[in-house]
Design a protein around this motif. Structure first.
Motif, PDB file in Angstrom:
ATOM      1  N   GLU A 298      -7.641  -2.833  -4.135  1.00  0.00           N
ATOM      2  CA  GLU A 298      -6.571  -1.998  -3.595  1.00  0.00           C
ATOM      3  C   GLU A 298      -7.038  -0.550  -3.592  1.00  0.00           C
ATOM      4  O   GLU A 298      -7.111   0.094  -4.632  1.00  0.00           O
ATOM      5  CB  GLU A 298      -5.312  -2.162  -4.446  1.00  0.00           C
ATOM      6  CG  GLU A 298      -4.678  -3.527  -4.319  1.00  0.00           C
ATOM      7  CD  GLU A 298      -4.337  -3.856  -2.885  1.00  0.00           C
ATOM      8  OE1 GLU A 298      -3.467  -3.217  -2.308  1.00  0.00           O
ATOM      9  OE2 GLU A 298      -4.993  -4.776  -2.314  1.00  0.00           O
ATOM     10  N   ARG A 299      -7.304  -0.039  -2.397  1.00  0.00           N
ATOM     11  CA  ARG A 299      -7.963   1.262  -2.298  1.00  0.00           C
ATOM     12  C   ARG A 299      -7.082   2.427  -2.747  1.00  0.00           C
ATOM     13  O   ARG A 299      -7.576   3.502  -3.051  1.00  0.00           O
ATOM     14  CB  ARG A 299      -8.468   1.487  -0.880  1.00  0.00           C
ATOM     15  CG  ARG A 299      -7.386   1.456   0.170  1.00  0.00           C
ATOM     16  CD  ARG A 299      -7.946   1.439   1.569  1.00  0.00           C
ATOM     17  NE  ARG A 299      -6.889   1.261   2.528  1.00  0.00           N
ATOM     18  CZ  ARG A 299      -6.154   2.251   3.020  1.00  0.00           C
ATOM     19  NH1 ARG A 299      -6.398   3.489   2.653  1.00  0.00           N
ATOM     20  NH2 ARG A 299      -5.200   2.015   3.872  1.00  0.00           N
ATOM     21  N   LEU A 300      -5.763   2.213  -2.784  1.00  0.00           N
ATOM     22  CA  LEU A 300      -4.851   3.316  -3.101  1.00  0.00           C
ATOM     23  C   LEU A 300      -4.356   3.287  -4.543  1.00  0.00           C
ATOM     24  O   LEU A 300      -3.799   4.266  -5.015  1.00  0.00           O
ATOM     25  CB  LEU A 300      -3.641   3.281  -2.162  1.00  0.00           C
ATOM     26  CG  LEU A 300      -3.960   3.337  -0.672  1.00  0.00           C
ATOM     27  CD1 LEU A 300      -2.697   3.149   0.143  1.00  0.00           C
ATOM     28  CD2 LEU A 300      -4.623   4.654  -0.310  1.00  0.00           C
ATOM     29  N   ALA A 301      -4.532   2.160  -5.214  1.00  0.00           N
ATOM     30  CA  ALA A 301      -3.916   2.012  -6.535  1.00  0.00           C
ATOM     31  C   ALA A 301      -4.750   2.726  -7.594  1.00  0.00           C
ATOM     32  O   ALA A 301      -5.975   2.674  -7.582  1.00  0.00           O
ATOM     33  CB  ALA A 301      -3.777   0.538  -6.882  1.00  0.00           C
ATOM     34  N   LEU A 302      -4.052   3.382  -8.513  1.00  0.00           N
ATOM     35  CA  LEU A 302      -4.742   4.031  -9.617  1.00  0.00           C
ATOM     36  C   LEU A 302      -4.459   3.308 -10.934  1.00  0.00           C
ATOM     37  O   LEU A 302      -4.715   3.832 -11.997  1.00  0.00           O
ATOM     38  CB  LEU A 302      -4.321   5.501  -9.725  1.00  0.00           C
ATOM     39  CG  LEU A 302      -4.729   6.379  -8.537  1.00  0.00           C
ATOM     40  CD1 LEU A 302      -4.292   7.809  -8.752  1.00  0.00           C
ATOM     41  CD2 LEU A 302      -6.229   6.321  -8.318  1.00  0.00           C
TER      42      LEU A 302
ATOM     43  N   THR B  78      -5.275  -2.823 -13.195  1.00  0.00           N
ATOM     44  CA  THR B  78      -4.950  -4.215 -12.862  1.00  0.00           C
ATOM     45  C   THR B  78      -4.671  -4.368 -11.368  1.00  0.00           C
ATOM     46  O   THR B  78      -5.172  -5.289 -10.727  1.00  0.00           O
ATOM     47  CB  THR B  78      -3.717  -4.672 -13.662  1.00  0.00           C
ATOM     48  OG1 THR B  78      -3.904  -4.266 -15.008  1.00  0.00           O
ATOM     49  CG2 THR B  78      -3.537  -6.156 -13.584  1.00  0.00           C
ATOM     50  N   ILE B  79      -3.872  -3.459 -10.831  1.00  0.00           N
ATOM     51  CA  ILE B  79      -3.505  -3.587  -9.422  1.00  0.00           C
ATOM     52  C   ILE B  79      -4.688  -3.229  -8.531  1.00  0.00           C
ATOM     53  O   ILE B  79      -4.969  -3.916  -7.548  1.00  0.00           O
ATOM     54  CB  ILE B  79      -2.277  -2.722  -9.123  1.00  0.00           C
ATOM     55  CG1 ILE B  79      -1.084  -3.338  -9.841  1.00  0.00           C
ATOM     56  CG2 ILE B  79      -2.009  -2.623  -7.633  1.00  0.00           C
ATOM     57  CD1 ILE B  79       0.106  -2.488  -9.879  1.00  0.00           C
ATOM     58  N   ALA B  80      -5.415  -2.184  -8.883  1.00  0.00           N
ATOM     59  CA  ALA B  80      -6.564  -1.776  -8.069  1.00  0.00           C
ATOM     60  C   ALA B  80      -7.572  -2.919  -7.969  1.00  0.00           C
ATOM     61  O   ALA B  80      -8.177  -3.150  -6.929  1.00  0.00           O
ATOM     62  CB  ALA B  80      -7.220  -0.541  -8.673  1.00  0.00           C
TER      63      ALA B  80
ATOM     64  N   GLN C 157       2.071   1.759  -3.394  1.00  0.00           N
ATOM     65  CA  GLN C 157       0.995   2.335  -4.212  1.00  0.00           C
ATOM     66  C   GLN C 157       0.846   3.822  -3.925  1.00  0.00           C
ATOM     67  O   GLN C 157       0.600   4.626  -4.832  1.00  0.00           O
ATOM     68  CB  GLN C 157      -0.321   1.618  -3.930  1.00  0.00           C
ATOM     69  CG  GLN C 157      -0.368   0.206  -4.491  1.00  0.00           C
ATOM     70  CD  GLN C 157      -1.571  -0.574  -3.991  1.00  0.00           C
ATOM     71  OE1 GLN C 157      -2.516   0.000  -3.474  1.00  0.00           O
ATOM     72  NE2 GLN C 157      -1.525  -1.878  -4.123  1.00  0.00           N
TER      73      GLN C 157
ATOM     74  N   ILE D 292       5.277  -3.092 -10.658  1.00  0.00           N
ATOM     75  CA  ILE D 292       4.512  -3.074  -9.398  1.00  0.00           C
ATOM     76  C   ILE D 292       3.463  -4.175  -9.520  1.00  0.00           C
ATOM     77  O   ILE D 292       3.041  -4.484 -10.628  1.00  0.00           O
ATOM     78  CB  ILE D 292       3.877  -1.692  -9.162  1.00  0.00           C
ATOM     79  CG1 ILE D 292       3.166  -1.631  -7.811  1.00  0.00           C
ATOM     80  CG2 ILE D 292       2.951  -1.289 -10.288  1.00  0.00           C
ATOM     81  CD1 ILE D 292       2.745  -0.221  -7.412  1.00  0.00           C
ATOM     82  N   GLY D 293       3.091  -4.774  -8.417  1.00  0.00           N
ATOM     83  CA  GLY D 293       2.089  -5.841  -8.471  1.00  0.00           C
ATOM     84  C   GLY D 293       1.063  -5.674  -7.374  1.00  0.00           C
ATOM     85  O   GLY D 293       1.231  -4.845  -6.480  1.00  0.00           O
ATOM     86  N   GLY D 294       0.021  -6.485  -7.451  1.00  0.00           N
ATOM     87  CA  GLY D 294      -0.971  -6.498  -6.379  1.00  0.00           C
ATOM     88  C   GLY D 294      -0.373  -7.164  -5.153  1.00  0.00           C
ATOM     89  O   GLY D 294       0.682  -7.788  -5.238  1.00  0.00           O
ATOM     90  N   PRO D 295      -1.020  -7.027  -4.003  1.00  0.00           N
ATOM     91  CA  PRO D 295      -0.480  -7.637  -2.788  1.00  0.00           C
ATOM     92  C   PRO D 295      -0.421  -9.160  -2.900  1.00  0.00           C
ATOM     93  O   PRO D 295      -1.127  -9.753  -3.713  1.00  0.00           O
ATOM     94  CB  PRO D 295      -1.478  -7.240  -1.702  1.00  0.00           C
ATOM     95  CG  PRO D 295      -2.377  -6.256  -2.311  1.00  0.00           C
ATOM     96  CD  PRO D 295      -2.290  -6.372  -3.775  1.00  0.00           C
TER      97      PRO D 295
ATOM     98  N   GLN E  43       0.830  -1.210   0.000  1.00  0.00           N
ATOM     99  CA  GLN E  43       0.000   0.000   0.000  1.00  0.00           C
ATOM    100  C   GLN E  43       0.861   1.255   0.000  1.00  0.00           C
ATOM    101  O   GLN E  43       0.523   2.246  -0.651  1.00  0.00           O
ATOM    102  CB  GLN E  43      -0.911   0.008   1.228  1.00  0.00           C
ATOM    103  CG  GLN E  43      -1.983  -1.058   1.148  1.00  0.00           C
ATOM    104  CD  GLN E  43      -3.061  -0.875   2.188  1.00  0.00           C
ATOM    105  OE1 GLN E  43      -2.865  -0.171   3.179  1.00  0.00           O
ATOM    106  NE2 GLN E  43      -4.205  -1.477   1.972  1.00  0.00           N
TER     107      GLN E  43
ATOM    108  N   SER F  84      -6.863  -6.134  -8.333  1.00  0.00           N
ATOM    109  CA  SER F  84      -6.234  -7.438  -8.115  1.00  0.00           C
ATOM    110  C   SER F  84      -6.767  -8.176  -6.890  1.00  0.00           C
ATOM    111  O   SER F  84      -6.742  -9.396  -6.851  1.00  0.00           O
ATOM    112  CB  SER F  84      -4.716  -7.279  -8.001  1.00  0.00           C
ATOM    113  OG  SER F  84      -4.395  -6.537  -6.832  1.00  0.00           O
ATOM    114  N   THR F  85      -7.239  -7.453  -5.894  1.00  0.00           N
ATOM    115  CA  THR F  85      -7.712  -8.147  -4.693  1.00  0.00           C
ATOM    116  C   THR F  85      -9.219  -7.996  -4.512  1.00  0.00           C
ATOM    117  O   THR F  85      -9.728  -8.120  -3.404  1.00  0.00           O
ATOM    118  CB  THR F  85      -7.000  -7.610  -3.445  1.00  0.00           C
ATOM    119  OG1 THR F  85      -7.053  -6.185  -3.480  1.00  0.00           O
ATOM    120  CG2 THR F  85      -5.552  -8.041  -3.389  1.00  0.00           C
TER     121      THR F  85
ATOM    122  N   ILE G 152      -1.404 -12.643  -2.083  1.00  0.00           N
ATOM    123  CA  ILE G 152      -2.592 -13.257  -1.509  1.00  0.00           C
ATOM    124  C   ILE G 152      -2.198 -14.661  -1.067  1.00  0.00           C
ATOM    125  O   ILE G 152      -1.821 -15.481  -1.900  1.00  0.00           O
ATOM    126  CB  ILE G 152      -3.744 -13.302  -2.531  1.00  0.00           C
ATOM    127  CG1 ILE G 152      -4.061 -11.888  -3.003  1.00  0.00           C
ATOM    128  CG2 ILE G 152      -4.978 -13.970  -1.938  1.00  0.00           C
ATOM    129  CD1 ILE G 152      -4.903 -11.830  -4.249  1.00  0.00           C
TER     130      ILE G 152
END
Lengths: 341, 411
Positions: free
Chosen positions: B72-76, B79-81, A61, A248-251, A58, B83-84, A253
């Motif tokens: 993802e609440r902060l990602a703009l 794909t990342i926003a 991000q 950059i990637g998603g968290p 986060q 992703s979860t 999981i």
């Protein structure tokens, strides 16, 4: 003109032929400039980065998307780090292919080689600090590799990971190593390395009677050239960082399938080696042997003093051949791991 | 040349910096939202500012987006926003519903059964389809009784209990195998069959998000961001009344027509129905306990569905059950607040089922008759009790067939 502080960091004059770009490639200087950029951008990133598994992705991000010019800052840090691996690798090749590892510069060659290894570790720890789905595999694979080292593997793993599995402690340790431990070590090594460059008589040159030209350039010209290189490299870096984002990637999981089962590019060759057999032999012993061979180069093929100061001195052929083979092998192995099978 | 190199290099750096500034100016301005429930800033509205509020009960200023959808609440970066996110666009899918909609202040873990929505749904036949599974397995000798042992799909447990899922790969009977492969697309966890007539989401949204008639596969369809308790019969129709099961071939045979006129072609030709069965919406009679489950794993639809004609009309001996509202926090008042088709107040007398569920869209009138407001349309209907009418139906013969004998509609 009175020499400024920065001029005084340089010798009053140096031999002109050995001050040319095509001899030094400017690689050592560029590596120094990139290190400065890395320290500056890293210090700024440290204001936002939160070293915990929950908050790290986060906070990255936040830097990337929300902080004004944060993406530029992060991209500058990323691209400087990648370029530093290339440029310091280039510097290493230049030193070997000009025979500059020969005494009295042997010790400084080792200092430089150690700094190069530290750069790889700094790059890997920095890569892991992303703590997102893109780095998860490499983090697990990289730390598991430690376990395979006989006798000390388990202790090394626990020291690196901070427990029996990757978790909060791992990130804090990687963070500590990245921003403090390794950085402090490399700053000391670089300072020592640069001190030794002057102590050992500057860039390797032939004895005075063998020089093609007695011409020398002043420290003013040297600083001007360095500043020019820094400006151009800085412009290139800013341009690259403005338009090519750092990955950059998603968290991560827990339990989710692996997004990217790939080592960072500078360790792809190790990943390829690991496919071929015993992790200790292929993942640790062979890379260490390659490093040992490079370290032994001053003993294998010391270069005659009169051959110094130009590319490919004949008495250094064996060292050049060994390095070429290692370098080519790394490139080919990396390509094999990178290209889809 | 030498004297120009330095200024040119400075210009190059300046140009690069200007390029970086231009690039920064092109990035969208983040739109921040700090929902009161989470207190954590989220930037989803940077891209999704045009999405309508989902319901008056879930105002975006209170809930935000992430509490239900994840992400993802902060990602703009798209794909990342995303992703979860839970369940893609539908966080109410039963695999994710507890994380998305659960919690003691929300839809699970409540002390009173009515508000324990998620465990109710997870145990309901709508989710398990366990009655049909039990019947087919019994019919083809794969189980010895008619009790619900298996559900149609793996489901999260309901208050600690769940039925194991029917596993086609272990079935030896060809009929059961065919049933498992062909007939399990109507329960809440199943993806609907292709076709606009089956247009629905999974989980809570299957019923509570109005999708009937919208081609969900279409790329240029409107964003459907709505939850409602005013569920029209057309939404029920995305599963129900869509055709027949051929128990010989073990296939679903979809009806070929597209019923448009509710009176003439909605019910299948052999069906008998009364006026209220085609003028009202399904949920006007069928209570939430029946449709959404009551927390018990029933074996058959017959067990779960208990509202009959007499629930509203009574018998020749007895008036229907009623209740006068005294508590300002009465469930009936809360439900009518959610779907205000009726201005229910303390002191009003409403009909209740024999299990005590309030028929909150009804009210007894001073003359002894009743009014009912359609939950989907708000239309007002009035009706009388059987007691005191000319009806001669025996009080102990109250099946729908008995009532249909006199009251079915001709078409």
């Amino acid at each position: 003109m009175r020499p400024s502080f920065f001029h005084h960091l340089h010798p009053p004059t140096i031999p002109s032929p050995q001050a040319r770009w095509r001899y030094t490639l400017g690689a050592g200087g560029m590596a120094f400039f990139l290190t400065l950029v890395l320290i500056l951008t890293g210090a700024l990133e440290a204001f936002y980065y939160l070293p915990s598994p929950q908050e790290a992705p986060q906070s990255i991000q936040t830097i990337t998307y929300l902080v004004p010019y944060g993406a530029l800052l992060r991209n500058l840090h990323f691209w400087s780090a990648q370029l530093l691996v290339l440029v310091s690798g280039l510097h290493l090749l230049r030193v070997i292919f000009t025979g500059a590892y020969t005494p009295p510069r042997r010790f400084n060659y080792w200092l430089g080689l150690a700094a190069f290894v530290l750069i790889l570790f700094l790059d890997f720890t920095g890569y892991a600090l992303r703590w997102d789905s893109g780095v998860h595999w490499a983090l697990v694979a990289g730390t598991n590799l430690l376990k395979k080292i006989p006798f000390i593997g388990q202790a090394l793993y626990i020291a690196a990971v901070g427990g029996s599995q990757i978790g909060n402690a791992t990130l804090v340790r990687f963070y500590g190593w990245h921003i403090f431990g390794l950085t402090l070590m490399i700053v000391i090594l670089i300072a020592w390395h640069i001190f030794r460059v002057r102590r050992d008589g500057g860039v390797a040159v032939p004895p005075p009677d063998r020089r093609q030209s007695p011409e020398r350039i002043s420290r003013f010209e040297l600083v001007r050239r360095e500043a020019l290189a820094a400006l151009l490299l800085g412009a290139g870096l800013v341009l690259l960082s403005a338009f090519v984002p750092a990955p950059i990637g998603g968290p991560i999981i827990p339990g989710a399938s692996v997004v990217e089962a790939r080592a960072p590019w500078f360790f792809l060759w190790v990943q390829q080696l690991l496919k071929w057999g015993d992790p200790f032999i292929f993942g640790a012993l062979i890379p260490l042997l390659a490093l040992a061979l490079l370290a032994a180069v001053p003993y294998i093929a010391p270069v005659k003093p009169e051959e110094l100061g130009s590319w490919l001195p004949p008495s250094g052929r064996l060292a050049q051949a060994i390095t070429a083979v290692i370098g080519l092998a790394i490139v080919i192995l990396s390509l094999m791991a990178w290209l889809p099978v | 040349m030498k004297s120009l190199a330095f200024p040119l290099a400075c210009l190059a750096l300046l140009a690069a910096l200007l390029g970086a500034a231009w690039q920064q100016s092109r990035t969208p301005k983040p739109v921040a939202l700090i929902p009161t429930l989470t207190g954590q800033v989220e930037y989803c509205l940077t891209c999704h500012g045009d999405v309508p509020e989902i319901s008056p009960s879930h105002p975006v200023k209170t809930f935000g987006c992430v509490i239900c959808h994840g992400g993802e609440r902060l990602a703009l970066d798209k794909t990342i926003a995303h992703s979860t996110m839970r369940g893609g666009a539908n966080p109410s899918d039963l695999q994710f519903v507890e994380a998305s909609c659960g919690g003691t202040n929300c839809h699970s873990g409540a002390a009173d059964l009515h508000n324990d929505h998620i465990p109710r749904v997870l145990s309901s036949l709508q989710a398990t389809y366990a009655g049909a599974v039990a019947n087919v397995l019994y019919t083809f000798g794969a189980q010895n009784d008619l009790l619900a042992h298996l559900s149609a799909a793996p489901l999260p447990p309901s208050n600690g209990k769940s039925l194991p899922a029917l596993n086609p790969s272990t079935e030896t009977s060809p009929q059961v195998l065919a049933f498992a492969q062909n007939c399990l697309n109507c329960h809440l966890q199943a993806q609907p069959r292709p076709g606009v007539e089956y247009s629905r989401f999974t989980g809570c949204s299957a019923c509570h998000t109005p999708t009937a008639g919208i081609d969900l596969a279409s790329t240029n369809r409107p964003v459907i961001h709505k939850l409602t308790t005013a569920i029209s019969y057309t939404q029920c129709n995305t599963c129900h009344n869509r055709g027949n099961y051929d128990l010989v071939k073990m296939q679903f045979v979809p009806r070929q027509d597209h019923p448009a006129d509710r009176l003439n072609d909605y019910y299948q030709p052999i069906a008998q129905f009364t006026r209220c069965e085609w003028t009202l919406d399904c949920i006007d009679c069928h209570t939430s306990g029946e449709a959404m489950g009551d927390g018990l794993f029933h074996n058959t639809k017959k067990e779960a569905q208990y509202v009959r004609c007499q629930t509203c009309h009574g018998t020749i001996d007895q008036l229907p059950l009623t209740k006068t509202i005294t508590d300002p926090d009465d469930l009936a008042l809360r439900l009518s607040f959610l779907n205000p088709v009726i201005d229910l107040k303390v002191g009003d007398t409403i009909l209740v089922t024999d299990k005590g569920e309030p028929l909150w869209n009804t009210r007894m009138l001073p003359d002894g008759t009743y009014e009912l407001f359609d939950k989907a349309t708000g239309q007002r209907f009035t009706f009388r009790p059987v007691k005191g009418s000319a009806c001669q139906q025996k009080a102990d013969e109250q099946s729908s067939a008995a009532c249909h004998a006199c009251h079915s509609v001709e078409r």
